[in-house]
Design a protein around this motif. Structure first.
Motif, PDB file in Angstrom:
ATOM      1  N   MET A 171       0.827  -1.211   0.000  1.00  0.00           N
ATOM      2  CA  MET A 171       0.000   0.000   0.000  1.00  0.00           C
ATOM      3  C   MET A 171       0.861   1.261   0.000  1.00  0.00           C
ATOM      4  SD  MET A 171      -2.919  -1.385   2.630  1.00  0.00           S
ATOM      5  CE  MET A 171      -3.902   0.092   2.782  1.00  0.00           C
ATOM      6  N   PHE A 172       1.951   1.270   0.753  1.00  0.00           N
ATOM      7  CA  PHE A 172       2.840   2.427   0.753  1.00  0.00           C
ATOM      8  C   PHE A 172       3.485   2.626  -0.622  1.00  0.00           C
ATOM      9  CE2 PHE A 172       3.016   2.772   5.469  1.00  0.00           C
ATOM     10  CZ  PHE A 172       2.920   4.160   5.563  1.00  0.00           C
ATOM     11  N   SER A 173       3.786   1.529  -1.297  1.00  0.00           N
ATOM     12  CA  SER A 173       4.396   1.645  -2.630  1.00  0.00           C
ATOM     13  C   SER A 173       3.412   2.183  -3.665  1.00  0.00           C
ATOM     14  CB  SER A 173       4.938   0.282  -3.077  1.00  0.00           C
ATOM     15  OG  SER A 173       3.869  -0.620  -3.341  1.00  0.00           O
ATOM     16  N   LEU A 174       2.108   2.013  -3.424  1.00  0.00           N
ATOM     17  CA  LEU A 174       1.098   2.478  -4.375  1.00  0.00           C
ATOM     18  C   LEU A 174       0.683   3.919  -4.111  1.00  0.00           C
ATOM     19  CD1 LEU A 174      -1.213  -0.692  -4.547  1.00  0.00           C
ATOM     20  CD2 LEU A 174       0.531   0.021  -6.192  1.00  0.00           C
ATOM     21  N   ASP A 175       0.393   4.235  -2.835  1.00  0.00           N
ATOM     22  CA  ASP A 175      -0.091   5.586  -2.520  1.00  0.00           C
ATOM     23  C   ASP A 175       0.093   5.822  -1.022  1.00  0.00           C
ATOM     24  OD1 ASP A 175      -1.736   7.887  -1.908  1.00  0.00           O
ATOM     25  OD2 ASP A 175      -2.692   7.603  -3.857  1.00  0.00           O
ATOM     26  N   VAL A 176       1.048   6.679  -0.664  1.00  0.00           N
ATOM     27  CA  VAL A 176       1.360   6.924   0.750  1.00  0.00           C
ATOM     28  C   VAL A 176       0.183   7.573   1.453  1.00  0.00           C
ATOM     29  CG1 VAL A 176       2.869   8.184   2.328  1.00  0.00           C
ATOM     30  CG2 VAL A 176       3.833   7.125   0.273  1.00  0.00           C
ATOM     31  N   ARG A 177      -0.431   8.584   0.790  1.00  0.00           N
ATOM     32  CA  ARG A 177      -1.532   9.308   1.412  1.00  0.00           C
ATOM     33  C   ARG A 177      -2.708   8.384   1.703  1.00  0.00           C
ATOM     34  NH1 ARG A 177      -4.183  14.093  -2.023  1.00  0.00           N
ATOM     35  NH2 ARG A 177      -4.418  12.286  -3.388  1.00  0.00           N
ATOM     36  N   MET A 178      -3.029   7.528   0.758  1.00  0.00           N
ATOM     37  CA  MET A 178      -4.151   6.611   0.935  1.00  0.00           C
ATOM     38  C   MET A 178      -3.831   5.547   2.004  1.00  0.00           C
ATOM     39  SD  MET A 178      -7.183   6.350  -0.136  1.00  0.00           S
ATOM     40  CE  MET A 178      -8.542   5.197  -0.141  1.00  0.00           C
ATOM     41  N   THR A 179      -2.553   5.185   2.100  1.00  0.00           N
ATOM     42  CA  THR A 179      -2.149   4.212   3.122  1.00  0.00           C
ATOM     43  C   THR A 179      -2.356   4.787   4.518  1.00  0.00           C
ATOM     44  OG1 THR A 179      -0.511   3.297   1.609  1.00  0.00           O
ATOM     45  CG2 THR A 179      -0.253   2.783   3.954  1.00  0.00           C
ATOM     46  N   VAL A 282     -13.048   7.044  -3.583  1.00  0.00           N
ATOM     47  CA  VAL A 282     -13.919   7.416  -4.707  1.00  0.00           C
ATOM     48  C   VAL A 282     -13.710   8.881  -5.074  1.00  0.00           C
ATOM     49  CG1 VAL A 282     -16.325   7.769  -5.398  1.00  0.00           C
ATOM     50  CG2 VAL A 282     -15.644   5.640  -4.243  1.00  0.00           C
ATOM     51  N   TYR A 283     -13.598   9.736  -4.057  1.00  0.00           N
ATOM     52  CA  TYR A 283     -13.402  11.170  -4.318  1.00  0.00           C
ATOM     53  C   TYR A 283     -12.096  11.405  -5.073  1.00  0.00           C
ATOM     54  CZ  TYR A 283     -12.364  16.080  -3.426  1.00  0.00           C
ATOM     55  OH  TYR A 283     -12.019  17.405  -3.585  1.00  0.00           O
ATOM     56  N   TRP A 284     -10.988  10.757  -4.595  1.00  0.00           N
ATOM     57  CA  TRP A 284      -9.705  10.972  -5.239  1.00  0.00           C
ATOM     58  C   TRP A 284      -9.651  10.320  -6.628  1.00  0.00           C
ATOM     59  CZ3 TRP A 284      -6.798   9.691  -0.098  1.00  0.00           C
ATOM     60  CH2 TRP A 284      -6.742  10.854   0.686  1.00  0.00           C
ATOM     61  N   THR A 285     -10.401   9.220  -6.805  1.00  0.00           N
ATOM     62  CA  THR A 285     -10.454   8.581  -8.127  1.00  0.00           C
ATOM     63  C   THR A 285     -11.191   9.476  -9.129  1.00  0.00           C
ATOM     64  OG1 THR A 285     -10.415   6.382  -7.134  1.00  0.00           O
ATOM     65  CG2 THR A 285     -11.182   6.526  -9.404  1.00  0.00           C
ATOM     66  N   HIS A 289      -6.841  11.917  -8.902  1.00  0.00           N
ATOM     67  CA  HIS A 289      -5.629  11.747  -8.089  1.00  0.00           C
ATOM     68  C   HIS A 289      -5.244  10.272  -7.884  1.00  0.00           C
ATOM     69  CE1 HIS A 289      -6.929  15.860  -6.943  1.00  0.00           C
ATOM     70  NE2 HIS A 289      -5.594  16.085  -6.868  1.00  0.00           N
ATOM     71  N   MET A 290      -6.128   9.378  -8.296  1.00  0.00           N
ATOM     72  CA  MET A 290      -5.874   7.945  -8.092  1.00  0.00           C
ATOM     73  C   MET A 290      -6.626   7.160  -9.161  1.00  0.00           C
ATOM     74  SD  MET A 290      -6.216   5.846  -4.506  1.00  0.00           S
ATOM     75  CE  MET A 290      -7.976   5.926  -4.435  1.00  0.00           C
ATOM     76  N   THR A 291      -6.054   6.058  -9.605  1.00  0.00           N
ATOM     77  CA  THR A 291      -6.718   5.253 -10.640  1.00  0.00           C
ATOM     78  C   THR A 291      -7.770   4.344 -10.013  1.00  0.00           C
ATOM     79  OG1 THR A 291      -5.134   3.431 -10.471  1.00  0.00           O
ATOM     80  CG2 THR A 291      -4.595   5.241 -12.001  1.00  0.00           C
ATOM     81  N   LEU A 292      -8.691   3.885 -10.870  1.00  0.00           N
ATOM     82  CA  LEU A 292      -9.748   2.974 -10.413  1.00  0.00           C
ATOM     83  C   LEU A 292      -9.159   1.656  -9.916  1.00  0.00           C
ATOM     84  CD1 LEU A 292     -12.727   2.269 -10.084  1.00  0.00           C
ATOM     85  CD2 LEU A 292     -12.749   1.523 -12.494  1.00  0.00           C
TER      86      LEU A 292
END
Length: 597
Positions: A171-179, A282-285, A289-292
């Motif tokens: 998860m950290f490697s994909l998106d730190v903020r989302m993690t 969902v908001y960031w997608t 800011h983030m892919t589906l």
């Protein structure tokens, strides 16, 4: 932690199986985490046409089969990849379950063997204080609690650690903020699980102790069912059981309430954490800011991340219950053994016995025997008379080394009793108790327990001396008749005579009859004593009885009162001087005169 060190000792011989099981669940966890990544690549790159955000070695594998364009044309290959990953996950999960189950069952077997062996060798005094039902529960229910923990939860600790490490690192490697968002409530859930464990541990102990009391009441009732029926006490027994049962139910209900409260509140926190991830994801997608595919991965991993955290509560709960069970098991294993002194003597025992100024008291400090002094020559018969609590049976317990005397001296053939090997001594002393115990086996099997490999002629001869042979042969199946639990199918006198025959099979130089002729009639009593005299002249015999007729032919009669020998001598001497023996003789003679009048 001391209890879990004991668990580590129990695991000896099966630790490699647990290691293999943990490695298997680690591999299964890796493949379970790969499936969402395949789905993410399919959504973002194969279908969405976005650049692949995967390691280079993965890109090389995909390029070797034609790249993303080929997968777009043959998208079913992505489905096969997910299926294969799930299949490999399932295979390693199977091995994890198999190996942990085999190891836990082996450990449970070893624990039961250790407990049973320990209970065979603890001191006699331990059983005076212990409750049978509670011991049964410790050897069954508590062992099963440990087995379930080893089978289900111990390996899950490894799985939870693997899942946390894998989930957080990916998860950290994909998106730190989302993690960070995905882990917002996890420390609170973990803290809640820890506090809950500390609370519920005491409840498990209360439930275990209450269940032990319930088992004891049930065991006592089933064992004493004839007494209950004889006194028409069924209603009293039902009420007594109902009271203990209600107490047990109350404690279990309280425990279940704690469990329900924990799981409902932890579910709420978990669902709240998942909701936060979904809403922000969902908001960031939508905002770009983030892919589906990344959203799908995070929502999937969130469940995987929350599972070990929530599971930690279950693990801690079962750990608490296991700790309690291990503590109760450890109490048995820590009990003092009925051990011999090093290099215990094994003299040739003839039956010459000397008590010299012997004193004894139990742990409660009350002195039971005071200044006991007498001598017995080989082949003599010693009769002991006295009121209840005068120390008659305790005297024989000392001779049998069920207890050790504190001061004074007891010698057998000139050898101090304390220096004689206990097992050797007990093999040379035959004892018949007032309440003989017979196993739920055939009469022949009960008799054979006295001596391994005894031939049938010896069995029949001993049964004739005990005046039970004719009774046994009158049964439909003779010596193959099942006697039922504790010999319930036989009368009191028949059980005593079977027990006498069992003791005679040992052919011991010392025999003890602890009021073991009380349930037979006087005629049979006299016949048994006559047969014993004719059988062997050099057997030293102790007879505890309240019948003057039984005692009168003894070479030496001891009269005991309040732990002291108040009278000593032969029948002719004792009936001619004031004392307890003469009073009992007069009372019994008066009764006989009335009955014959």
């Amino acid at each position: 932690m001391k209890n879990f060190r004991l668990l580590w000792d129990f695991m000896k011989g099966n630790r490699l199986l647990y290691l293999a099981s943990i490695i298997s669940i680690g591999i299964a966890t890796i493949f379970s985490f790969l499936s969402p990544l395949v789905i993410r690549y399919t959504i973002d790159t194969v279908i969405g046409g976005n650049a692949a955000n995967v390691p280079l070695w993965v890109i090389n594998i995909i390029d070797s089969i034609g790249g993303a364009e080929t997968l777009r044309q043959k998208i079913w290959l992505c489905s096969i990849a997910v299926v294969l990953l799930s299949l490999i996950n399932g295979i390693f999960t199977y091995f994890k379950g198999k190996w942990s189950a085999v190891a836990s069952e082996s450990i449970a077997q070893n624990m039961k063997d250790m407990l049973y062996d320990k209970l065979q060798n603890v001191t006699y005094d331990y059983y005076v204080k212990a409750e049978t039902g509670d011991l049964i529960q410790r050897c069954t229910s508590d062992v099963d609690t440990v087995r379930r923990f080893l089978s289900m939860q111990l390996v899950e600790v490894g799985r939870a650690i693997f899942m946390l490490i894998m989930a957080i690192s990916i998860m950290f490697s994909l998106d730190v903020r989302m993690t960070v968002v995905s882990m917002a409530l996890i420390p609170g859930i973990f803290l809640f699980s820890t506090l809950y464990y500390m609370k519920v541990k005491d409840s498990f102990l209360e439930c275990d102790e209450s269940e032990g009391k319930l088992t004891t009441v049930l065991q006592e009732n089933l064992t004493g069912v004839r007494v209950v029926r004889a006194f028409a006490r069924q209603q009293y027994e039902r009420e007594k059981f109902d009271e203990i049962n209600r107490d047990f139910r109350g404690k279990v209900t309280h425990l279940i309430s704690l469990l329900a409260w924990y799981w409902s509140f932890s579910d709420f926190l978990s669902m709240l954490q998942t909701g936060i991830v979904v809403v922000l994801g969902v908001y960031w997608t939508v905002s770009g800011h983030m892919t589906l595919g990344t959203l799908v991965v995070f929502t999937t991993y969130e469940g995987m991340l929350l599972w070990p955290v929530r599971q930690m509560g279950r693990i801690l709960t079962d750990m608490g219950k296991t700790s309690v069970a291990l503590g109760r098991i450890k109490e048995i294993l820590d009990e003092q053994l009925d051990e011999d002194e090093e290099e215990g003597l094994k003299p040739d025992i003839q039956g010459n016995i000397e008590f010299s100024h012997v004193n004894f008291k139990y742990e409660n400090g009350k002195e039971v025997l005071h200044d006991i002094t007498f001598k017995v020559k080989k082949g003599q018969t010693v009769a002991i008379l006295g009121p209840t609590g005068s120390g008659k049976s305790t005297l024989m317990h000392l001779l049998h080394r069920l207890y050790d005397y504190e001061s004074g001296s007891i010698k057998i053939d000139g050898v101090e009793l304390r220096n004689i090997d206990k097992k050797w001594l007990r093999e040379k002393i035959g004892i018949v108790l007032q309440e003989p115990f017979l196993y739920s086996k055939t009469i022949k099997e009960n008799l054979k327990m006295a001596k391994e490999g005894v031939d049938e002629d010896r069995i029949y001869q001993s049964a004739r001396i005990a005046h039970i042979h004719d009774v046994i042969t009158s049964f439909e199946k003779g010596y193959d008749t099942l006697v039922g639990e504790r010999g319930v199918t036989l009368s009191g006198g028949q059980k005593q005579r079977v027990a006498i025959a069992r003791a005679l099979i040992k052919d011991c130089p010392i025999l003890i009859f602890d009021d073991s002729l009380s349930a037979v009639d006087t005629e049979t009593d006299a016949a048994i004593r006559k047969a014993l005299k004719e059988r062997k002249k050099d057997v030293t015999t102790f007879i505890i009885s309240h019948r003057i007729n039984t005692l009168s032919e003894a070479d030496l009669i001891l009269v005991m009162e309040e732990g002291r020998i108040t009278e000593m001598g032969k029948h002719e001497t004792l009936v001619n001087k004031p004392g307890l023996y003469r009073r009992i003789w007069e009372i019994q003679n008066t009764k006989e005169d009335i009955l014959t009048a």
